[in-house]
Design an enzyme around this catalytic site. Structure first.
Site, PDB file in Angstrom:
ATOM      1  N   ASP A 277      63.272  77.725 -28.041  1.00 46.48           N
ATOM      2  CA  ASP A 277      62.625  77.031 -26.811  1.00 46.48           C
ATOM      3  C   ASP A 277      63.764  76.528 -26.014  1.00 46.48           C
ATOM      4  O   ASP A 277      64.815  76.152 -26.188  1.00 46.48           O
ATOM      5  CB  ASP A 277      61.718  75.916 -27.333  1.00 46.48           C
ATOM      6  CG  ASP A 277      61.030  75.355 -26.208  1.00 46.48           C
ATOM      7  OD1 ASP A 277      60.210  75.927 -25.673  1.00 46.48           O
ATOM      8  OD2 ASP A 277      61.190  74.080 -25.941  1.00 46.48           O
ATOM      9  N   GLU A 279      64.413  73.859 -22.410  1.00 43.24           N
ATOM     10  CA  GLU A 279      63.940  72.652 -21.759  1.00 43.24           C
ATOM     11  C   GLU A 279      64.572  72.994 -20.171  1.00 43.24           C
ATOM     12  O   GLU A 279      65.724  73.339 -20.338  1.00 43.24           O
ATOM     13  CB  GLU A 279      64.143  71.326 -22.082  1.00 43.24           C
ATOM     14  CG  GLU A 279      63.685  70.727 -23.507  1.00 43.24           C
ATOM     15  CD  GLU A 279      61.921  71.055 -23.259  1.00 43.24           C
ATOM     16  OE1 GLU A 279      61.461  70.852 -22.213  1.00 43.24           O
ATOM     17  OE2 GLU A 279      61.303  71.521 -24.433  1.00 43.24           O
ATOM     18  N   HIS A 327      61.282  65.740 -20.864  1.00 44.28           N
ATOM     19  CA  HIS A 327      61.927  66.200 -22.119  1.00 44.28           C
ATOM     20  C   HIS A 327      63.099  65.032 -22.250  1.00 44.28           C
ATOM     21  O   HIS A 327      63.700  65.178 -23.552  1.00 44.28           O
ATOM     22  CB  HIS A 327      62.616  67.637 -21.689  1.00 44.28           C
ATOM     23  CG  HIS A 327      63.255  67.721 -20.501  1.00 44.28           C
ATOM     24  ND1 HIS A 327      64.201  66.768 -20.068  1.00 44.28           N
ATOM     25  CD2 HIS A 327      63.064  68.800 -19.653  1.00 44.28           C
ATOM     26  CE1 HIS A 327      64.540  67.362 -18.941  1.00 44.28           C
ATOM     27  NE2 HIS A 327      63.915  68.488 -18.539  1.00 44.28           N
ATOM     28  N   HIS A 419      58.720  68.261 -26.794  1.00 50.32           N
ATOM     29  CA  HIS A 419      59.248  68.499 -25.695  1.00 50.32           C
ATOM     30  C   HIS A 419      60.737  68.368 -25.657  1.00 50.32           C
ATOM     31  O   HIS A 419      61.333  67.971 -24.488  1.00 50.32           O
ATOM     32  CB  HIS A 419      58.837  67.583 -24.585  1.00 50.32           C
ATOM     33  CG  HIS A 419      57.126  68.000 -24.336  1.00 50.32           C
ATOM     34  ND1 HIS A 419      56.629  69.321 -23.654  1.00 50.32           N
ATOM     35  CD2 HIS A 419      55.941  67.181 -24.198  1.00 50.32           C
ATOM     36  CE1 HIS A 419      55.521  69.102 -23.788  1.00 50.32           C
ATOM     37  NE2 HIS A 419      54.865  67.783 -23.792  1.00 50.32           N
ATOM     38  N   ASP A 424      60.473  71.409 -30.405  1.00 51.39           N
ATOM     39  CA  ASP A 424      59.528  72.540 -30.203  1.00 51.39           C
ATOM     40  C   ASP A 424      59.788  73.815 -30.843  1.00 51.39           C
ATOM     41  O   ASP A 424      58.758  74.547 -31.436  1.00 51.39           O
ATOM     42  CB  ASP A 424      59.258  72.767 -28.709  1.00 51.39           C
ATOM     43  CG  ASP A 424      58.737  71.425 -28.157  1.00 51.39           C
ATOM     44  OD1 ASP A 424      58.135  70.625 -28.875  1.00 51.39           O
ATOM     45  OD2 ASP A 424      58.321  71.500 -26.767  1.00 51.39           O
TER      46      ASP A 424
END
Length: 465
Positions: A277, A279, A327, A419, A424
């Site tokens: 994942d 951010e 985040h 987040h 995640d």
């Protein structure tokens, strides 16, 4: 309170009565509008009756879909999740209230499965504790021996490495089970030792070179059965506390496995998955930048503890305050972090020879592919999207956000990790581990079969993005 059979009978009686009412109503309308023209009356009756019957059919279909089809899909998904993952899923009895005793019966079966699972869990708890104690003793013993230990199969893939070996492997990238040794050591120097070992059948002492110039290790190769072997690197000691480092990582099921050439026919559990994942500074892949990459690995259907990436990335542009609130990554946190070239390269190495998995993968991959040329990377990995897997297993009409998927599968994401890239990614990996047996239970046992099924739901990703 009518029985299910009575409800179904009354439903079809309603359709029959409505059809007759439409027929006679259409005839009356035609005759009343054209009392002297029989053919005109019949045509008008036919046209108006046809439209009314179409409307009745659509209404009946919508009603049937809402009170029968969707509840059955939800019940089936709940039972599949309970049967294949052990998750104690609540049965939605309210949405299935028109299905008579079906929902209570499913609930009763689910309760019985839960009780049986608890009895089995209690039976194996003591044995699990004993094995954990044995592993702890073995770990402590290996930590005291100044030799890095790596077990490899006949395909030269890593089956086991201890804490000392993890530090050696880290000089060539993040340590990974099932990864080729040639990802971490010079292939020519390693093959010199392997050739001598295979010719003599005896252990061999040799100089093993790293991937960086000037990096040389004193190593020993010890042959095992069926082409497997041990690689021992002498003079290595732990530089961190054994309680902090991951002292022993292994999966002995990898000993008998060999790489297969055809990805499409490869069984789902035989694949290695890299779940990740990102951010970012915003939601526009063509202009925003990555500020954090998180990734974990799944081997033989299990998350490998300790094999992860949790990398801050300097985006080269300011991070909006509104994005930081989501985040938690600020300009100050990334000012000394590596840029996307270094971070993407590290992740690319981490994901070698694996299937990349993400929740809404097109979004995250768009950021990486935009910088592919600058990074000198080719993102040609096979990709699996848990949004589409969720649609396959739970129906396209359901909500398929990561939070909704985790709620269905009883996966808890700690608030402090939500987040964040690693948080995640870990939640997505936990969801994938639970969905793999569910996919197999639906008859999709190979990667190709799953991809073929997910293509039917590609529209979901377009709508999300």
């Amino acid at each position: 309170m009518f029985s299910l059979r009575t409800r179904v009978f009354l439903f079809f009686c309603l359709i029959a009565v409505s059809g007759l009412a439409i027929l006679w109503g259409a005839l009356w309308l035609g005759v009343s509008r054209n009392p002297d023209d029989l053919s005109g009356a019949i045509v008008l009756a036919g046209i108006s009756g046809s439209f009314a019957l179409i409307a009745l059919t659509v209404a009946a279909w919508l009603l049937f879909d809402e009170i029968v089809v969707k509840p059955i899909q939800r019940l089936a998904a709940s039972m599949r999740a309970r049967a294949h993952t052990g998750v104690d899923v609540e049965v939605d009895t309210y949405s299935a209230r028109f299905l008579g005793d079906l929902a209570p019966a499913v609930h009763a079966v689910s309760r019985r499965i839960s009780d049986s699972a608890m009895e089995t869990a209690r039976a194996v708890t003591s044995e699990t504790s004993r094995l954990a104690e044995e592993k702890a003793r073995l770990t402590a013993l290996l930590t005291e021996i100044p030799v890095a230990t790596i077990l490899a199969n006949a395909a030269h893939q890593i089956v086991l490495y201890d804490g000392q070996a993890a530090e050696v492997l880290a000089q060539g990238g993040v340590p990974r089970l099932n990864a080729p040794l040639f990802d971490y050591f010079d292939e020519d120097s390693l093959r010199v030792g392997l050739d001598r070992m295979n010719k003599t059948g005896l252990e061999q002492k040799f100089e093993l070179k790293g991937l960086d110039d000037g990096l040389v290790f004193e190593a020993v190769l010890k042959p095992l059965d069926e082409g497997d072997y041990m690689l021992l690197i002498e003079g290595q000691t732990m530089h961190t506390s054994p309680n902090v480092a991951r002292p022993l990582v292994y999966d002995f099921e990898l000993l008998g496995k060999r790489p297969t050439g055809d990805l499409a026919t490869t069984p789902l559990r035989s694949l290695v998955y890299t779940v990740f994942d990102t951010e970012t500074t915003g939601l526009l892949p063509h202009k925003d930048e990555i500020v954090q990459i998180g990734a974990v690995r799944i081997v033989n259907g299990r998350i490998v503890a300790g094999e992860e990436i949790n990398q801050l990335v300097n985006p080269g542009i300011p991070i909006p305050a509104s994005t930081t609130q989501v985040h938690g990554v600020s300009d100050r946190m990334v000012q000394d972090a590596p840029d996307i070239v270094h971070a993407a390269g590290r992740f690319h190495h981490f994901a070698r020879n694996s299937v990349i998995v993400a929740h809404n993968a097109p979004f995250d991959m768009a950021f990486l592919r935009r910088h592919a040329e600058k990074c000198g990377l080719v993102w040609d990995h096979p990709i699996l999207d848990t949004v589409l897997l969720s649609a396959v297993l739970f129906g396209a009409n359901e909500t398929h956000t990561l939070d909704a998927l985790c709620t269905r599968l009883k996966i808890e994401i700690p608030e402090m990790h939500r987040h964040t890239a690693l948080g995640d990614a870990t939640a997505t990996a936990q969801a994938l581990v639970q969905m793999l047996p569910m996919l197999e239970g639906c008859g999709m046992r190979s990667f190709g079969e799953v991809i073929e099924e997910t293509r039917r739901h590609g529209r979901l990703l377009q709508d999300m993005n």
